[in-house]
Design a protein around this motif. Structure first.
Motif, mmCIF file in Angstrom:
data_model
loop_
_atom_site.group_PDB
_atom_site.id
_atom_site.type_symbol
_atom_site.label_atom_id
_atom_site.label_comp_id
_atom_site.label_asym_id
_atom_site.label_seq_id
_atom_site.Cartn_x
_atom_site.Cartn_y
_atom_site.Cartn_z
ATOM 1 N N VAL A 50 8.610 -3.909 2.217
ATOM 2 C CA VAL A 50 7.920 -2.831 2.922
ATOM 3 C C VAL A 50 6.453 -3.196 3.109
ATOM 4 C CG1 VAL A 50 7.073 -0.460 2.752
ATOM 5 C CG2 VAL A 50 9.443 -0.981 2.169
ATOM 6 N N LEU A 51 5.822 -3.635 2.030
ATOM 7 C CA LEU A 51 4.400 -3.981 2.117
ATOM 8 C C LEU A 51 4.199 -5.130 3.101
ATOM 9 C CD1 LEU A 51 3.187 -3.793 -1.562
ATOM 10 C CD2 LEU A 51 3.120 -2.062 0.219
ATOM 11 N N LYS A 52 5.122 -6.075 3.060
ATOM 12 C CA LYS A 52 5.046 -7.218 3.962
ATOM 13 C C LYS A 52 5.066 -6.782 5.422
ATOM 14 C CE LYS A 52 7.652 -11.324 5.251
ATOM 15 N NZ LYS A 52 8.941 -12.018 5.027
ATOM 16 N N SER A 53 6.087 -6.038 5.786
ATOM 17 C CA SER A 53 6.214 -5.578 7.172
ATOM 18 C C SER A 53 5.129 -4.583 7.548
ATOM 19 C CB SER A 53 7.593 -4.966 7.401
ATOM 20 O OG SER A 53 7.813 -3.858 6.564
ATOM 21 N N SER A 54 4.713 -3.770 6.602
ATOM 22 C CA SER A 54 3.674 -2.789 6.889
ATOM 23 C C SER A 54 2.381 -3.491 7.257
ATOM 24 C CB SER A 54 3.443 -1.885 5.679
ATOM 25 O OG SER A 54 4.580 -1.089 5.438
ATOM 26 N N GLY A 55 2.108 -4.558 6.540
ATOM 27 C CA GLY A 55 0.886 -5.296 6.817
ATOM 28 C C GLY A 55 0.917 -5.801 8.245
ATOM 29 N N ALA A 56 2.107 -6.237 8.648
ATOM 30 C CA ALA A 56 2.257 -6.741 10.004
ATOM 31 C C ALA A 56 2.075 -5.621 11.010
ATOM 32 C CB ALA A 56 3.648 -7.362 10.153
ATOM 33 N N ASP A 57 2.507 -4.422 10.636
ATOM 34 C CA ASP A 57 2.396 -3.288 11.544
ATOM 35 C C ASP A 57 0.972 -2.747 11.572
ATOM 36 O OD1 ASP A 57 5.108 -3.383 12.090
ATOM 37 O OD2 ASP A 57 5.597 -2.082 10.411
ATOM 38 N N GLY A 58 0.113 -3.343 10.745
ATOM 39 C CA GLY A 58 -1.263 -2.896 10.741
ATOM 40 C C GLY A 58 -1.496 -1.578 10.029
ATOM 41 N N VAL A 59 -0.537 -1.151 9.201
ATOM 42 C CA VAL A 59 -0.692 0.101 8.473
ATOM 43 C C VAL A 59 -1.834 -0.047 7.470
ATOM 44 C CG1 VAL A 59 0.413 1.738 6.937
ATOM 45 C CG2 VAL A 59 1.746 0.573 8.683
ATOM 46 N N ASP A 60 -2.644 0.977 7.368
ATOM 47 C CA ASP A 60 -3.777 0.934 6.455
ATOM 48 C C ASP A 60 -3.336 1.283 5.036
ATOM 49 O OD1 ASP A 60 -6.445 0.852 5.579
ATOM 50 O OD2 ASP A 60 -6.561 3.034 5.745
ATOM 51 N N LEU A 61 -3.146 0.258 4.226
ATOM 52 C CA LEU A 61 -2.698 0.470 2.847
ATOM 53 C C LEU A 61 -3.426 -0.449 1.872
ATOM 54 C CD1 LEU A 61 1.191 0.406 3.204
ATOM 55 C CD2 LEU A 61 -0.175 2.391 2.604
ATOM 56 N N PRO A 62 -3.743 0.052 0.675
ATOM 57 C CA PRO A 62 -4.380 -0.806 -0.336
ATOM 58 C C PRO A 62 -3.291 -1.648 -0.995
ATOM 59 C CG PRO A 62 -4.024 1.348 -1.239
ATOM 60 C CD PRO A 62 -3.659 1.429 0.234
ATOM 61 N N TRP A 63 -2.580 -2.425 -0.200
ATOM 62 C CA TRP A 63 -1.475 -3.276 -0.675
ATOM 63 C C TRP A 63 -1.857 -4.214 -1.817
ATOM 64 C CZ3 TRP A 63 -2.811 -8.332 -0.329
ATOM 65 C CH2 TRP A 63 -3.850 -8.646 0.557
ATOM 66 N N TRP A 64 -3.121 -4.569 -1.896
ATOM 67 C CA TRP A 64 -3.551 -5.512 -2.938
ATOM 68 C C TRP A 64 -3.452 -4.922 -4.347
ATOM 69 C CZ3 TRP A 64 -6.611 -3.328 0.861
ATOM 70 C CH2 TRP A 64 -7.566 -2.384 0.433
ATOM 71 N N ARG A 65 -3.275 -3.596 -4.449
ATOM 72 C CA ARG A 65 -3.177 -2.984 -5.790
ATOM 73 C C ARG A 65 -1.764 -3.035 -6.339
ATOM 74 N NH1 ARG A 65 -6.830 1.978 -3.810
ATOM 75 N NH2 ARG A 65 -8.772 0.844 -3.603
ATOM 76 N N VAL A 66 -0.875 -3.722 -5.630
ATOM 77 C CA VAL A 66 0.513 -3.823 -6.105
ATOM 78 C C VAL A 66 0.763 -5.263 -6.560
ATOM 79 C CG1 VAL A 66 2.933 -3.526 -5.529
ATOM 80 C CG2 VAL A 66 1.208 -2.077 -4.437
ATOM 81 N N ILE A 67 1.124 -5.409 -7.836
ATOM 82 C CA ILE A 67 1.385 -6.731 -8.404
ATOM 83 C C ILE A 67 2.743 -6.751 -9.091
ATOM 84 C CG2 ILE A 67 -1.062 -7.100 -8.745
ATOM 85 C CD1 ILE A 67 -0.701 -6.412 -11.663
ATOM 86 N N ASN A 68 3.153 -7.906 -9.626
ATOM 87 C CA ASN A 68 4.471 -7.977 -10.264
ATOM 88 C C ASN A 68 4.443 -7.526 -11.724
ATOM 89 O OD1 ASN A 68 3.660 -10.150 -11.913
ATOM 90 N ND2 ASN A 68 4.185 -11.606 -10.289
ATOM 91 N N ALA A 69 5.628 -7.438 -12.289
ATOM 92 C CA ALA A 69 5.785 -6.946 -13.657
ATOM 93 C C ALA A 69 5.140 -7.841 -14.702
ATOM 94 C CB ALA A 69 7.269 -6.771 -13.972
ATOM 95 N N GLN A 70 4.757 -9.047 -14.306
ATOM 96 C CA GLN A 70 4.119 -9.963 -15.259
ATOM 97 C C GLN A 70 2.609 -9.741 -15.294
ATOM 98 O OE1 GLN A 70 6.784 -11.673 -16.544
ATOM 99 N NE2 GLN A 70 7.778 -10.434 -14.986
#
Length: 119
Positions: A50-70
DNA sequence: TTAGTGACTGCAT
DNA sequence: CATGCAGCCACTA
């Protein structure tokens, strides 16, 4: 927002968008965490999509605040995004240790989680 | 409708 | 600590 997600958020995609936009500055959330809050505990992978495609769609999201379980930045098949993500996180005060890892226990976004989960 | 795909995860080597 | 691997899932062609 302690009562959970807005009812008008019908699709998984909309819920992920809302949740990510809700992560406060200086805090982070894991893909699995977002998936769980969105209603599908096992859809961590889908959250990434979702974050991947959203970025492409230009959606304004603080996607950088999402990281993996590690507690690390996921850099599968990309070399630039990880650098940008780390830069953005450090810009808002997020600390990385010598192993490029974030201390989830201290930086994880968990305001009101217990209430949400048990509601 | 079905087969592929991947910004994930937890467990086993 | 580094790999490998099999589930799991929303999306897309």
């Amino acid at each position: 927002m302690s009562s959970g997600l807005p009812v008008e958020l019908e699709t998984f995609r909309e819920r992920v968008h809302w949740l990510v936009q809700t992560i406060p500055e200086g805090k982070v959330a894991t893909y699995g965490q977002i998936a769980t809050l969105a209603g599908s505990p096992a859809a961590a992978r889908a959250v990434g999509n979702v974050l991947k495609s959203s970025g492409a769609d230009g959606v304004d999201l603080p996607w950088w605040r999402v990281i993996n379980a590690q507690g690390r930045i996921s850099l599968k098949s990309d070399v630039q995004r990880p650098k940008l993500q780390r830069r953005l996180l450090e810009a808002e005060g997020v600390q990385f240790d010598a192993s490029d890892r974030i201390d989830l226990q201290a930086t994880r976004w968990d305001d009101g989680f217990e209430y949400w989960m048990t509601a």
